[in-house]
Design a protein around this motif. Structure first.
Motif, PDB file in Angstrom:
ATOM      1  N   ARG A  20     -34.761 -71.599  -2.925  1.00  0.00           N
ATOM      2  CA  ARG A  20     -33.105 -70.520  -3.679  1.00  0.00           C
ATOM      3  C   ARG A  20     -32.701 -71.499  -4.990  1.00  0.00           C
ATOM      4  N   ALA A  21     -32.427 -73.037  -4.630  1.00  0.00           N
ATOM      5  CA  ALA A  21     -32.385 -73.543  -6.226  1.00  0.00           C
ATOM      6  C   ALA A  21     -32.993 -73.002  -6.681  1.00  0.00           C
ATOM      7  N   SER A  22     -34.902 -73.364  -6.918  1.00  0.00           N
ATOM      8  CA  SER A  22     -36.152 -72.151  -7.891  1.00  0.00           C
ATOM      9  C   SER A  22     -35.030 -70.774  -8.487  1.00  0.00           C
ATOM     10  N   LEU A  23     -34.979 -70.115  -7.481  1.00  0.00           N
ATOM     11  CA  LEU A  23     -34.931 -68.950  -8.476  1.00  0.00           C
ATOM     12  C   LEU A  23     -33.431 -68.903  -8.682  1.00  0.00           C
ATOM     13  N   ASP A  24     -32.644 -69.628  -8.410  1.00  0.00           N
ATOM     14  CA  ASP A  24     -30.823 -69.452  -9.259  1.00  0.00           C
ATOM     15  C   ASP A  24     -31.199 -69.993 -10.824  1.00  0.00           C
ATOM     16  N   ARG A  25     -31.979 -71.418 -10.711  1.00  0.00           N
ATOM     17  CA  ARG A  25     -32.727 -71.581 -12.039  1.00  0.00           C
ATOM     18  C   ARG A  25     -33.261 -71.048 -12.696  1.00  0.00           C
ATOM     19  N   LEU A  26     -34.538 -70.211 -12.320  1.00  0.00           N
ATOM     20  CA  LEU A  26     -34.649 -68.299 -12.531  1.00  0.00           C
ATOM     21  C   LEU A  26     -33.631 -67.680 -13.596  1.00  0.00           C
ATOM     22  N   GLU A  27     -33.077 -67.769 -12.991  1.00  0.00           N
ATOM     23  CA  GLU A  27     -31.717 -66.721 -13.573  1.00  0.00           C
ATOM     24  C   GLU A  27     -31.056 -67.130 -15.053  1.00  0.00           C
ATOM     25  N   SER A  28     -31.644 -68.231 -15.141  1.00  0.00           N
ATOM     26  CA  SER A  28     -30.963 -69.085 -16.371  1.00  0.00           C
ATOM     27  C   SER A  28     -31.363 -68.274 -17.835  1.00  0.00           C
ATOM     28  N   PRO A  29     -31.520 -67.949 -18.881  1.00  0.00           N
ATOM     29  CA  PRO A  29     -31.751 -67.161 -19.652  1.00  0.00           C
ATOM     30  C   PRO A  29     -32.671 -68.452 -20.515  1.00  0.00           C
ATOM     31  N   ASP A  30     -32.626 -69.313 -20.297  1.00  0.00           N
ATOM     32  CA  ASP A  30     -33.744 -69.804 -20.628  1.00  0.00           C
ATOM     33  C   ASP A  30     -34.450 -71.261 -19.605  1.00  0.00           C
ATOM     34  N   ALA A  31     -34.225 -70.187 -18.651  1.00  0.00           N
ATOM     35  CA  ALA A  31     -35.260 -70.626 -17.647  1.00  0.00           C
ATOM     36  C   ALA A  31     -36.805 -70.365 -18.501  1.00  0.00           C
ATOM     37  N   LEU A  32     -38.661 -70.737 -17.789  1.00  0.00           N
ATOM     38  CA  LEU A  32     -39.414 -70.625 -18.439  1.00  0.00           C
ATOM     39  C   LEU A  32     -40.154 -71.165 -16.917  1.00  0.00           C
ATOM     40  N   VAL A  33     -40.530 -70.502 -17.212  1.00  0.00           N
ATOM     41  CA  VAL A  33     -42.015 -70.888 -15.433  1.00  0.00           C
ATOM     42  C   VAL A  33     -43.261 -71.242 -15.636  1.00  0.00           C
ATOM     43  N   VAL A  34     -43.773 -71.934 -14.991  1.00  0.00           N
ATOM     44  CA  VAL A  34     -45.087 -72.408 -14.587  1.00  0.00           C
ATOM     45  C   VAL A  34     -46.057 -71.500 -13.786  1.00  0.00           C
ATOM     46  N   VAL A  35     -46.683 -70.190 -13.675  1.00  0.00           N
ATOM     47  CA  VAL A  35     -47.420 -70.047 -12.553  1.00  0.00           C
ATOM     48  C   VAL A  35     -49.122 -70.099 -12.390  1.00  0.00           C
ATOM     49  N   GLY A  36     -49.256 -69.657 -10.726  1.00  0.00           N
ATOM     50  CA  GLY A  36     -50.662 -69.917 -11.177  1.00  0.00           C
ATOM     51  C   GLY A  36     -50.812 -69.188  -9.470  1.00  0.00           C
ATOM     52  N   GLY A  37     -52.229 -68.512  -8.957  1.00  0.00           N
ATOM     53  CA  GLY A  37     -51.873 -67.824  -8.375  1.00  0.00           C
ATOM     54  C   GLY A  37     -53.769 -67.696  -7.163  1.00  0.00           C
ATOM     55  N   GLN A  38     -54.053 -66.836  -6.243  1.00  0.00           N
ATOM     56  CA  GLN A  38     -54.863 -67.454  -5.137  1.00  0.00           C
ATOM     57  C   GLN A  38     -54.505 -66.051  -4.284  1.00  0.00           C
ATOM     58  N   GLN A  39     -56.106 -65.420  -3.888  1.00  0.00           N
ATOM     59  CA  GLN A  39     -55.404 -64.539  -3.085  1.00  0.00           C
ATOM     60  C   GLN A  39     -55.429 -65.513  -1.698  1.00  0.00           C
ATOM     61  N   SER A  40     -54.960 -64.614  -0.426  1.00  0.00           N
ATOM     62  CA  SER A  40     -54.606 -65.356   1.053  1.00  0.00           C
ATOM     63  C   SER A  40     -55.474 -65.751   1.597  1.00  0.00           C
ATOM     64  N   GLY A  41     -55.396 -66.826   2.290  1.00  0.00           N
ATOM     65  CA  GLY A  41     -57.096 -67.044   2.622  1.00  0.00           C
ATOM     66  C   GLY A  41     -56.618 -67.484   4.160  1.00  0.00           C
ATOM     67  N   LEU A  42     -57.840 -67.315   4.661  1.00  0.00           N
ATOM     68  CA  LEU A  42     -57.143 -67.971   6.372  1.00  0.00           C
ATOM     69  C   LEU A  42     -56.511 -69.681   6.692  1.00  0.00           C
TER      70      LEU A  42
END
Length: 543
Positions: free
Chosen positions: A77-99
């Protein structure tokens, strides 16, 4: 605990040149991952182009709903609050969902995302939020419906969901029944060796599976249990609410489809011209979009002025496709070449965390970013590890084996070791006996043939039988030698199955829960405390 860099074979030459800053790879990407000013340059560009992305507020609102359902932690929740800030940036990565979260490389990618975000925040002095992109829109069920644990035998035990979807549906839409989850739980409980941590690990897994619709929901809940307290934000690319937000981006992908195709083809030709291999297909007349028709995910192509699939199940003019996006955005999804563009349309992506294969195929997308007035983000290699248990290390020391020798294959080394245990020279002795027999017996057989022709044939048959009996005895003696050294040979097998099951790096096969069962949840903290490496060096962790 010791951490030692070790080389892995079979990586992409393009990705390795990019991470090492060598060759001509640098010209194929927007930013140099090793350049000291790369983060500041990227942040400046993102600040100047906020208007090009979807509404930050609407994206965060969508993520709040999803994470509250599957990843409900104060740090998230704190991360999402911070993401709303206009100066917030993101580091992202992903993968298929696996068992059971799939192979360990998924865990290492999540760790890299979190740590890279922290390090970037310290470097830039502004919020940087970690985001994990669950590729639930992908349809390769057979790739994600199983995982492995290491048994005491030793061998890799495969745990697999028996469900077989009738269509090529997105993984997030495939329902897994309660009885199947129950069987998966029973399988992993039986497969994991008894340990002081087993009860806690099984409770964690059961929490992730209980009441989950399918693999993506279970995957999200298990990732949350491991990383929610670190503030890792999750999204499912197949989330219908997210699709509604993405409609305007899908429209751009259709409106500029010919330009995008040309950009991909031009970049692919450049990569080959530089002497590298392509890591993803660039189809002629490919639209690089999927359309979901009757629960089946169909790849679209352009033929005769229409957008259609290879089987002709659907066909749209450009105008009809744009209208379909407006009415049913949930029916559309990206392929590997348009997903990076969607990701950067949603978020102010400072950096994307990728495996080496992904880094290689992302080179195809650089010009495509420009078509939509965007820039490819900084690409960071995910961290790569092999976990080496004390028992396995002990066996390696006993047999004088290095990580490199195990990596390069143990079969020949094992044969040489076993031959050294042969105190009587079994092979040489039996070869000598067979040669001596043939030398003495063959002339005798020939002489008997002079007395009567039938005796020659009888003698030859008799010779084969005797040689067969000698070979039989030799095989029995070899079996006895194997039994005599059975314990040591099991040690060799344990080394091989621990580090390179099926000849693959450990991180590509086993679920993390095998090692959490052995070492406890504190293992995550151990991995979290290892510094990132922009060169993506593989490291062996002596746990």
């Amino acid at each position: 605990m010791r951490i030692i860099p070790e080389m892995l074979r079979g990586g992409s030459a393009l990705a390795e040149d990019y991470t090492q800053g060598t060759g001509r790879a640098r010209d194929l990407y927007e930013y140099d991952v090793l350049h000291a000013d790369a983060y500041a340059q990227r942040a400046k560009w993102l600040d100047e182009t906020e208007h090009l992305r979807l509404s930050r507020k609407e994206v965060v609102a969508c993520l709040r709903i999803y994470n509250e359902q599957y990843n409900s932690y104060e740090a998230v929740r704190a991360s999402l609050d911070r993401l709303e800030s206009p100066d917030a940036l993101v580091v992202v990565g992903g993968q298929q969902s696996g068992l059971f979260t799939g192979p360990m490389l998924v865990i290492y990618k999540a760790v890299t995302i979190i740590k890279a975000a922290r390090e970037a925040e310290e470097r830039l002095g502004r919020p940087v939020v970690p985001v994990f992109w669950i590729a639930g829109e992908d349809h390769d069920w057979d790739e994600v419906n199983h995982t492995y644990v290491l048994a005491n035998d030793p061998q890799a035990i495969k745990i697999k969901l028996k469900k077989q979807p009738e269509r090529r549906s997105s993984v997030s839409t495939i329902k897994v029944d309660a009885v199947e989850w129950k069987q998966a739980m029973a399988d992993i409980e039986q497969s994991l060796p008894d340990s002081e941590h087993k009860a806690d690990i099984l409770r964690m897994i059961e929490h992730g599976l209980t009441d989950s619709y399918g693999l993506s929901e279970a995957f999200a809940k298990l990732l949350g249990l491991l990383f929610g307290d670190y503030g890792l934000v999750l999204l499912d690319s197949a989330d219908p609410s997210l699709r509604k937000l993405e409609a305007s981006v899908f429209r751009q992908l259709v409106q500029h489809n010919d330009e995008l195709e040309q950009a991909y083809r031009t970049a692919a030709a450049r990569i080959v011209d530089y002497g590298y291999h392509l890591q993803a297909d660039v189809h002629k007349d490919g639209a690089n979009l999927f359309y979901i028709h009757e629960d089946e995910r169909l790849l679209l192509f352009k033929q005769g002025g229409l957008f259609t699939d290879r089987r002709g199940l659907v066909a749209f003019t450009k105008e009809e496709l744009l209208e379909e996006i407006e009415i049913h955005p949930e029916r559309f999804s990206n392929n590997v070449l348009t997903r990076p563009l969607m990701q950067d349309s949603l978020f102010p992506v400072l950096a994307s965390v990728l495996g080496l294969g992904e880094i290689a195929y992302w080179a195809i997308t650089r010009d495509a970013f420009g078509v939509l007035k965007m820039q490819m983000p900084i690409l960071l290699p995910r961290m790569s590890f092999t976990l080496l248990d004390p028992g396995v290390e002990k066996y390696m020391l006993k047999h004088e084996l290095t990580f490199g020798r195990v990596r390069d294959g143990l079969e020949e080394s094992k044969k040489q070791w076993l031959a050294a245990q042969d105190q009587i020279g079994i092979q040489d002795q039996f070869s000598g006996v067979k040669e001596a027999f043939a030398r003495l017996y063959e002339p005798l057989v020939q002489q008997t043939g002079l007395i009567e022709k039938g005796l020659l044939r009888l003698g030859e048959t008799n010779s084969k039988k005797i040689l067969g009996q000698i070979a039989y005895l030799e095989a029995k003696v070899q079996e006895a030698l194997l039994r005599q050294n059975e314990t040591a040979l099991r040690q060799w097998d344990r080394i091989e199955w621990s580090l390179f099951p099926f000849g693959q790096p450990q991180e590509r096969v086993y679920t993390i829960y095998h090692f959490l069962n052995r070492h406890g949840l504190g293992l995550i903290d151990i991995i979290m405390n290892i510094p990132t490496d922009p060169a993506g060096t593989h490291r062996v962790i002596y746990v």
